[in-house]
Design a protein around this motif. Sequence first.
Motif, PDB file in Angstrom:
ATOM      1  N   GLN A   1     -20.153  38.852 -23.514  1.00 35.65           N
ATOM      2  CA  GLN A   1     -19.936  39.792 -22.417  1.00 35.65           C
ATOM      3  C   GLN A   1     -18.807  39.302 -21.508  1.00 35.65           C
ATOM      4  O   GLN A   1     -17.983  40.102 -21.049  1.00 35.65           O
ATOM      5  N   ALA A   2     -18.757  37.987 -21.254  1.00 36.87           N
ATOM      6  CA  ALA A   2     -17.683  37.428 -20.429  1.00 36.87           C
ATOM      7  C   ALA A   2     -16.332  37.582 -21.112  1.00 36.87           C
ATOM      8  O   ALA A   2     -15.318  37.880 -20.462  1.00 36.87           O
ATOM      9  N   VAL A   3     -16.294  37.383 -22.440  1.00 41.24           N
ATOM     10  CA  VAL A   3     -15.050  37.572 -23.179  1.00 41.24           C
ATOM     11  C   VAL A   3     -14.578  39.012 -23.074  1.00 41.24           C
ATOM     12  O   VAL A   3     -13.405  39.287 -22.786  1.00 41.24           O
ATOM     13  N   ASP A   4     -15.480  39.944 -23.298  1.00 40.52           N
ATOM     14  CA  ASP A   4     -15.091  41.354 -23.234  1.00 40.52           C
ATOM     15  C   ASP A   4     -14.636  41.741 -21.834  1.00 40.52           C
ATOM     16  O   ASP A   4     -13.727  42.562 -21.664  1.00 40.52           O
ATOM     17  N   GLN A   5     -15.261  41.157 -20.818  1.00 50.66           N
ATOM     18  CA  GLN A   5     -14.847  41.441 -19.439  1.00 50.66           C
ATOM     19  C   GLN A   5     -13.460  40.867 -19.152  1.00 50.66           C
ATOM     20  O   GLN A   5     -12.639  41.486 -18.477  1.00 50.66           O
ATOM     21  N   ALA A   6     -13.187  39.658 -19.676  1.00 53.13           N
ATOM     22  CA  ALA A   6     -11.866  39.035 -19.477  1.00 53.13           C
ATOM     23  C   ALA A   6     -10.775  39.762 -20.237  1.00 53.13           C
ATOM     24  O   ALA A   6      -9.616  39.712 -19.862  1.00 53.13           O
ATOM     25  N   ARG A   7     -11.150  40.438 -21.326  1.00 60.07           N
ATOM     26  CA  ARG A   7     -10.202  41.148 -22.193  1.00 60.07           C
ATOM     27  C   ARG A   7      -8.998  40.268 -22.535  1.00 60.07           C
ATOM     28  O   ARG A   7      -7.861  40.541 -22.144  1.00 60.07           O
ATOM     29  N   PRO A   8      -9.234  39.198 -23.281  1.00 56.62           N
ATOM     30  CA  PRO A   8      -8.126  38.293 -23.613  1.00 56.62           C
ATOM     31  C   PRO A   8      -7.109  38.962 -24.523  1.00 56.62           C
ATOM     32  O   PRO A   8      -7.360  40.030 -25.091  1.00 56.62           O
ATOM     33  N   GLY A   9      -5.978  38.304 -24.680  1.00 52.12           N
ATOM     34  CA  GLY A   9      -4.932  38.856 -25.521  1.00 52.12           C
ATOM     35  C   GLY A   9      -5.259  38.865 -26.992  1.00 52.12           C
ATOM     36  O   GLY A   9      -4.633  39.591 -27.765  1.00 52.12           O
ATOM     37  N   VAL A  10      -6.234  38.057 -27.406  1.00 55.22           N
ATOM     38  CA  VAL A  10      -6.624  37.971 -28.812  1.00 55.22           C
ATOM     39  C   VAL A  10      -8.117  38.250 -28.948  1.00 55.22           C
ATOM     40  O   VAL A  10      -8.879  38.159 -27.983  1.00 55.22           O
ATOM     41  N   ASN A  11      -8.527  38.588 -30.163  1.00 52.71           N
ATOM     42  CA  ASN A  11      -9.955  38.695 -30.461  1.00 52.71           C
ATOM     43  C   ASN A  11     -10.562  37.294 -30.551  1.00 52.71           C
ATOM     44  O   ASN A  11      -9.889  36.334 -30.917  1.00 52.71           O
ATOM     45  N   VAL A  12     -11.855  37.211 -30.248  1.00 52.38           N
ATOM     46  CA  VAL A  12     -12.541  35.925 -30.212  1.00 52.38           C
ATOM     47  C   VAL A  12     -13.806  36.004 -31.065  1.00 52.38           C
ATOM     48  O   VAL A  12     -14.662  36.858 -30.843  1.00 52.38           O
ATOM     49  N   ALA A  13     -13.911  35.133 -32.048  1.00 53.38           N
ATOM     50  CA  ALA A  13     -15.134  34.958 -32.821  1.00 53.38           C
ATOM     51  C   ALA A  13     -15.653  33.551 -32.552  1.00 53.38           C
ATOM     52  O   ALA A  13     -14.903  32.679 -32.114  1.00 53.38           O
ATOM     53  N   ALA A  14     -16.943  33.314 -32.816  1.00 52.92           N
ATOM     54  CA  ALA A  14     -17.522  32.043 -32.382  1.00 52.92           C
ATOM     55  C   ALA A  14     -18.458  31.429 -33.405  1.00 52.92           C
ATOM     56  O   ALA A  14     -19.278  32.117 -34.020  1.00 52.92           O
ATOM     57  N   LEU A  15     -18.312  30.132 -33.577  1.00 57.88           N
ATOM     58  CA  LEU A  15     -19.294  29.281 -34.239  1.00 57.88           C
ATOM     59  C   LEU A  15     -20.132  28.602 -33.161  1.00 57.88           C
ATOM     60  O   LEU A  15     -19.660  28.391 -32.039  1.00 57.88           O
ATOM     61  N   ILE A  16     -21.369  28.258 -33.503  1.00 55.85           N
ATOM     62  CA  ILE A  16     -22.221  27.517 -32.583  1.00 55.85           C
ATOM     63  C   ILE A  16     -22.167  26.041 -32.961  1.00 55.85           C
ATOM     64  O   ILE A  16     -22.366  25.672 -34.121  1.00 55.85           O
TER      65      ILE A  16
END
Length: 492
Positions: A136-151
């Motif tokens: 949700q924080a990533v989507d709110q920041a709307r970065p220049g690139v897409n972000v995927a995540a490993l734990i």
Amino acid sequence: MSQAITVLSNGRLCDGSLADALRADVWIQGEKILAVQPPGVAPAGLADSPGARRPAIHDCTGMVVAPGFIDVHTHDDAVVLDHPDMLPKLSQGITTVVAGNCGISLVPMVTGEPPAPLSLLGRQQFRFDCLRAYRQAVDQARPGVNVAALIGHTTLRMQVMPDLEAPAAPGEIAAMSRILDEAMREGALGMSSGVFYRPAYAANQEELTSLVKVVARHGGVYSTHIRDELRGIVEAIEEAALTARQAGAPLVLSHHKCAGPANWGRTAETLPLIEKLALQQPISMDVYPYTAGSTVLREDLVDGVIDILITGSEAHPEMAGRYLKDIAALWGVSQAQACQRLQPGGACYFQMRQDDVDRVVCHPLSMIGSDGLPHDKRPHPRLWGAFPRVLDQYWRVKGTLALEQAIHKMTGMSASRLGLGGRGYVKPGFFADIVVIDPDKVRDRATYADPVQFSDGIEQVWVNGCLSFTGREKGLPARAGRFVGRHGSEPL
């Protein structure tokens, strides 16, 4: 009202597969690729559709059009929030970054004082106790690139275990498994481990396999910074492979290398081993195209032989950009003693030999990842230059990779191996993550002496159908990135 249409016309299309490049027009509507057509040919029925508008044409004659690059190995977890313009990555043609590598992830951890190696991610953003809150924080920041995540496995250990010097007890494994299961349901790509680092070194086969089984149930991947990239590298590869095989998950070997002078040339041994293992289980690896790595300052990596360039020191920030041997001479101490004085901090370690790096980059099981550390005051040049460097050095200069092979390693292969649905290829219905490259000019300019440099030849970068970087202006017309879940899953 219909969505506006853009056409990238008459470019040399490398679609992310290993298929031969061909001349084509790429039609974009909204955030998706509408069609891939022969030059000058409109998609059937488009002109007759209600509310059809005249498309905006971008002439790509002489240019290479390819899927946006996927950086499969990053530590961008926090920087996408701190500096969402993401110019170091966009300016290379990167449209998606995979965060949470080497067992080190921002999620799940809430602390103001992250210990090493979590401190590689900076110190400001450890405020997310679950992946849902982070995305949700990533989507709110709307970065220049897409972000995927490993734990990160190390992050899980720090969240649950009071004693990191021992293998996890059954109750601790169960607690970590519950957290990991929740993250997988919220869209994580899988789990990474960094048993190379002390906080995870005590983890045994039972602990790791139990957690990777959670990942496997969700169709995720297991990525690992193996226990030893020096003398014990063969045993470390076999350990990682056994963990993934017993758990039933695909394996990604992080930044495969043979480090240290005593180890140089051993990719002639490790790569056939990986090929043999790949006959039994799905295995791939990532690699950066440089002979130096970069991580935290560690005395055990100071051998008095290799060069070590200090990228940052909290105790002596004035020493950033200087070599450890010169600092040791200045202070009249050994390099190991100088390293101790400089901690905590980071460094580039010139541990690899060029022929080993070349073998891994060109191997059919390798993908490209930058492994850059964006919070370093003087970062490794891979943060700004890794992907154009592959095209320049291995396609254009050395000719050891075909253009289609090089791009596949940075796009389609990465998306397929990591479960990034709808990305990595230029195909109708896929997201319009696209890079336009000048094949005569593309090259990295970042150096160890001057690492913050725009690459040449990255002319346009489109993220989710939005023009997000133009090389001519070195500018950011817009930011259009978002969190990307496993297999393209949307937020829950």
